[in-house]
Scaffold this motif. Structure first.
Motif, PDB file in Angstrom:
ATOM      1  N   UNK A 193       4.833  -5.244  -4.706  1.00 20.45           N
ATOM      2  CA  UNK A 193       4.290  -3.905  -4.419  1.00 20.45           C
ATOM      3  C   UNK A 193       4.886  -3.279  -3.167  1.00 20.45           C
ATOM      4  N   UNK A 194       5.793  -3.949  -2.488  1.00 23.51           N
ATOM      5  CA  UNK A 194       6.406  -3.359  -1.299  1.00 23.51           C
ATOM      6  C   UNK A 194       7.188  -2.094  -1.666  1.00 23.51           C
ATOM      7  N   UNK A 195       7.743  -2.069  -2.887  1.00 24.59           N
ATOM      8  CA  UNK A 195       8.496  -0.894  -3.347  1.00 24.59           C
ATOM      9  C   UNK A 195       7.652  -0.011  -4.269  1.00 24.59           C
ATOM     10  N   UNK A 196       6.358  -0.215  -4.250  1.00 28.34           N
ATOM     11  CA  UNK A 196       5.508   0.514  -5.180  1.00 28.34           C
ATOM     12  C   UNK A 196       4.883   1.776  -4.633  1.00 28.34           C
ATOM     13  N   UNK A 197       5.261   2.225  -3.415  1.00 27.68           N
ATOM     14  CA  UNK A 197       4.653   3.434  -2.872  1.00 27.68           C
ATOM     15  C   UNK A 197       5.059   4.659  -3.690  1.00 27.68           C
ATOM     16  N   UNK A 198       6.308   4.646  -4.248  1.00 27.10           N
ATOM     17  CA  UNK A 198       6.766   5.761  -5.061  1.00 27.10           C
ATOM     18  C   UNK A 198       5.917   5.872  -6.326  1.00 27.10           C
TER      19      UNK A 198
END
Length: 979
Positions: free
Chosen positions: A875-880
């Motif tokens: 989820x580290x790249x899930x802000x988008x």
């Protein structure tokens, strides 16, 4: 001519002398006549040589005869003792007129002489007031330097009675100050008055001769009178002696009363500010302060305390308190019919003052002893203090109550009223009451300079006395004991043999000796009687008592007034003999203590317990003030961390894990919202307040216990700890804080909008930390369950127990099942439990289903936490995708949003609690600390308990010894000045 008239007057006096002496045999010798009379009427006597005084023209007119012309007279021869009739009628007329005048003048002479003699007697009877010279304002002595009160008073008295020349030098001084005549006129008056005095002396000599002659003829009558029996003469002399003593006593009382009123007026004027000077502290007050300080320093009354005091001892209900009240002239002690009222020693300091008042050593309230309301309040206060001194389970207490009584006419002394000696312990008393009373009495009486006032009830049998044996043990030679027999009026009525009272007063009945013996009456048994009424009854009783009339008692051995005077004299005599020796002993003690301090603590100040407490108080207040200087960032960090440690278990176990078991994101969010709402309504605000209060305590404790380097003094540690605990105990958090905090937390948890990538990453980091901490705890639990692994077994020579082996086999079987199905739910089905159990039994391991469940809980928990950490990393790249609400994406990060909501709630809660701490609670805690310090400052026992050690005790002893020595030196100096 004036000589003629003067001689005529003298001869008239001689004629009256001859006429009055006609009853005496023999004629009057010529030499006994006046000089002028012999010169005029007996000029032919062979032994007479007439000398005429020379005329002086400077004489001024003095009497009505001075204007008559002088001329030589011729006298006809006469026979001895015969006076011829003269034909000069003006001289005869003047003689008769002057006869009346000089008779009046002679009477005035006698009356003036008698008045002077009476005045001298009264002057001698006035008591010596030199020791009260300090009471009289200084302005009186200043006026006395310029005005001679004695001479002025004498001149006024003599001027009123025309007897100026009779009173010697003071009269002459006044005469010279008021008379403007010449010196010759003064000499003339003095000479004339001298002739009149000579005539009076001749008359007195003739009367004496007449009495002696008459005594010779009355011998037979005197012999008849001597036949009166000796017993009647003795009775008559005793009666006259008694009346004389009583008369003298009444005169003395009246003079004392007048003197007391005079001193009272002087002191009242001084109190009103008429004379603006600071009154000196009275001698007895200075001595009482020494005893008060000494009692605090030396409560055990060891050999160092040898200062005198009057110790009042006696059997219970013997009248000790009544005697003390008669001496103090007020009914100041509580009373009871037959029960014990004096439950602790009462030190009464009697001193002289303008008003009759009483006050306690530790109080500023004055009780007016002339008002019945104040008397009742004083008795009630003494009773309350006695009950306060008596500890639970005891009947009497050795703690002393210090009371000062001032009033006009009181004898200066210090008395200690002790509990009455008892023979039997009755119901309601402690078993050791009798021994405690004996120990208290012995502690006071064993002082070699204490004056023992032994009170014995005269209305009971002497054989029932207990106190006399005790007194005889303490003072076997009777060198400092005064015996007082009370209730003599009842004794005279009830005792069959009055001589028994005489034996008691003469010291022949009791096996004890005493300096003096007194008999007193302290009332009729009515507690409402006033002191004046009791005193009148006492004087009336002894005036009519057979004990005095039959000389069984002497006048100086009766009444409380004489007792008070005798005790006061004995007290001050003992003080003067012993006080300097006591001062020397304290000087030696002070030197020893100062030397010990210099050897043990050379670099430290000599701070006593009170000074150390003040120093610790300032340090504690500085540390409390330091709480308000803590930065807001520090408060919020420690509040947020402490709150998460408190709620993390609930968040993960009761919110996150149950929600994570759902199959989709909608159900996850719904479950989370419901559980968060329930948590916020019931537990979260209360937990937050608890965390804030504990954080405040921890910070306060850190400031209180943090070492200050070289300046740290460990002697304050116990006091600081006690202040901290008492302050925290008294502090209560604001009740309205939870309600406002609940609303803030609810609003914070409802927000799901993460505004930027930084907050997203912070939430992921927060979630990873929480899960890693739980994973570590879970692995430790599994390790404790299954025992050490093969590394620890080989390296540290550790082995598994039988139970750990069973848990290990069960764990391995459950891990195989999880590998087969990684998405297995959190709970095992019953058939799965049976399968695991049978597999283990096939390998020879007998297990219980509950053991399988316990092991599964830890194994699945570890598996879930590892899976969640892997998901968190994804989820580290899930802000988008979050910004697009995870549309068209297989990645769902609802758990990150949950932890962001928790993290934001913690931050907002910490900020709110920080504001409440800095704005309200820190100030309230500071107020509580100040109150605790004030309470501790007034509690001497608490300070003794919290500030202990050899250093403190040595400083305390040194301070007390210095204070005692200084007060003793001041008292000795004042005592020498009074001498």
């Amino acid at each position: 001519m004036w000589r003629l008239r003067r001689a005529a007057v003298a001869c008239e006096v001689c004629q009256s002398l001859v006429k009055h002496s006609s009853g005496i045999k023999g004629s009057l010798p010529l030499q006994k006549l006046h000089l002028v009379s012999r010169s005029i009427y007996h000029s032919h006597h062979p032994t007479l040589k007439l000398q005429r005084p020379q005329l002086r023209t400077s004489f001024q007119q003095f009497s009505s005869l001075t204007n008559l012309p002088l001329r030589k007279l011729k006298f006809s021869p006469i026979k001895y003792g015969y006076q011829p009739r003269r034909n000069f009628w003006p001289a005869r007329l003047a003689t008769r007129l002057l006869k009346l005048r000089y008779l009046i003048l002679g009477s005035a002479v006698g009356g003036g002489y008698t008045a002077k003699k009476t005045f001298d007697q009264w002057k001698d009877m006035i008591p010596d007031l030199s020791e009260y010279k300090w009471i009289v304002p200084d302005i009186v002595w200043e006026i006395d330097e310029y005005i001679d009160f004695g001479h002025k008073l004498v001149s006024e008295v003599i001027g009123a009675s025309d007897l100026l020349l009779l009173l010697g030098s003071p009269g002459e001084t006044a005469f010279r100050a008021t008379d403007h005549g010449s010196e010759s006129d003064k000499h003339f008056r003095k000479g004339l008055l001298g002739e009149l005095i000579l005539l009076q002396q001749q008359i007195q000599e003739r009367e004496e001769e007449a009495r002696r002659a008459a005594g010779q003829y009355s011998t037979s009558y005197a012999q008849q009178k001597r036949k009166v029996s000796d017993k009647e003469k003795i009775d008559q002399l005793q009666e006259e002696l008694l009346h004389t003593q009583l008369k003298y006593q009444r005169i003395l009382e009246r003079l004392e009363k007048e003197n007391k009123e005079l001193r009272k007026l002087v002191l009242q004027k001084d109190d009103k500010g008429i004379h603006h000077r600071k009154l000196k502290k009275s001698l007895i007050d200075m001595y009482s302060e020494v005893l008060d300080v000494l009692s605090d320093y030396d409560a055990s009354y060891n050999t160092q305390d040898h200062l005198p005091r009057v110790v009042v001892v006696g059997d219970q209900s013997a009248g000790k308190t009544s005697v003390l009240e008669m001496i103090a002239q007020a009914r100041i002690f509580p009373r009871g019919s037959g029960e014990m009222m004096t439950r602790s020693p009462v030190k009464v300091t009697l001193s002289e003052g303008p008003h009759h008042v009483a006050l306690f050593k530790d109080s500023s309230r004055e009780f007016d002893l002339t008002k019945e309301e104040d008397l009742a309040a004083l008795r009630h206060e003494i009773e309350l203090r006695m009950r306060k001194n008596v500890k639970e389970g005891c009947t009497v207490s050795p703690e002393t109550i210090s009371l000062n009584v001032k009033g006009p006419g009181l004898q200066r002394m210090v008395l200690v009223d002790l509990p009455g000696v008892i023979n039997t312990v009755t119901s309601g008393m402690a078993p050791d009451t009798k021994e405690t009373i004996f120990s208290i009495s012995k502690a006071y009486m064993q002082n070699p300079n204490a004056i023992i006032l032994c009170i014995q009830d005269g209305s009971v049998d002497a054989e029932r006395s207990i106190v006399t044996d005790l007194v005889s043990q303490m003072d076997p030679h009777g060198r400092r004991t005064i015996f007082v027999l009370t209730k003599v009026d009842l004794a005279e009525k009830n005792v069959a043999s009055p001589s028994r009272i005489q034996q008691i007063i003469e010291g022949k009945l009791f096996p004890m000796k005493a300096l003096g013996y007194f008999a007193v009456v302290t009332g009729k048994g009515n507690s409402s009687e006033s002191i004046e009424a009791i005193r009148e009854y006492e004087e009336e009783f002894f005036q009519n008592s057979k004990l005095l009339k039959t000389s069984m008692l002497k006048a100086h051995q009766v009444t409380t007034r004489n007792l008070s005077l005798a005790v006061s004299d004995c007290f001050w005599k003992m003080v003067r003999e012993s006080v300097e020796q006591q001062a020397d002993s304290f000087k030696a003690t002070r030197f020893n203590l100062e030397t010990e301090w210099k050897n043990n603590y050379p670099r430290l100040r000599e701070l006593d317990r009170n000074e150390l407490f003040e120093k610790a108080k300032n340090e504690i207040l500085d540390e409390v003030i330091s709480l308000s200087q803590v930065t807001p960032k520090h408060w919020e960090e420690i509040l947020q961390q402490s709150l998460w440690e408190r709620v993390s278990t609930h968040v993960i176990e009761n919110i996150y894990l149950p929600a994570a078991q759902t199959m989709n994101s909608g159900t996850f969010n719904t479950t989370v919202d419901i559980k968060l709402k329930q948590w916020t309504d019931k537990q979260l605000p209360n937990k937050a307040v608890e965390v804030a209060w504990e954080t405040l305590q921890e910070e306060f404790s850190r400031f209180m216990t943090e070492p200050k380097g070289k300046e740290h003094d460990d002697i304050f540690d116990k006091l600081k700890e006690a202040v901290k605990e008492e302050s925290i105990k008294r502090h209560k958090w604001n009740d309205f804080a939870e309600d406002s905090l609940r609303v803030i937390q609810h609003n914070a948890l409802e927000d799901r909008s993460i505004s930027d990538k930084q907050q997203w990453d912070a939430a992921i980091y927060f979630m990873e930390e929480a899960l890693q901490a739980r994973l570590k705890d879970t692995e430790n639990a599994i390790e404790n369950m299954v025992g050490p692994d093969w590394k620890k077994r080989w390296l540290y020579w550790k082995n598994r127990t039988q139970e750990q082996c069973v848990h290990n086999e069960t764990k391995n079987e459950l891990e195989k099942m999880l590998k087969c199905n990684e998405e297995h739910p959190a709970y095992l089905a019953s058939d799965e439990i049976t399968t695991v159990r049978k597999n283990l039994e096939s390998r020879g391991v007998e297990v219980d289903p509950s053991l399988i469940k316990d092991t599964w809980h830890q194994v699945y928990r570890r598996h879930f936490l590892k899976t969640a950490l892997n998901h968190c990393n994804l989820c580290r790249r899930g802000f988008y995708y979050y910004q697009r609400h995870f549309v068209d994406s297989e990645l769902e990060c609802n758990d990150v949003v949950l932890f962001w909501r928790i993290q934001r709630m913690l931050a907002i809660t910490a900020n709110t609690l920080r504001q409440q701490l800095t704005n309200t609670e820190v100030r309230r805690l500071e107020k509580n600390v100040k109150e605790v310090l004030e309470d501790f400052a007034e509690d001497g026992e608490k300070k003794i308990k919290l500030l202990t050690g050899k250093r403190v005790q040595l400083a305390e002893d040194l301070k007390k010894v210095r204070e005692i020595q200084e007060k003793l030196d001041a008292f000795i100096e004042a005592l020498h000045q009074e001498k």
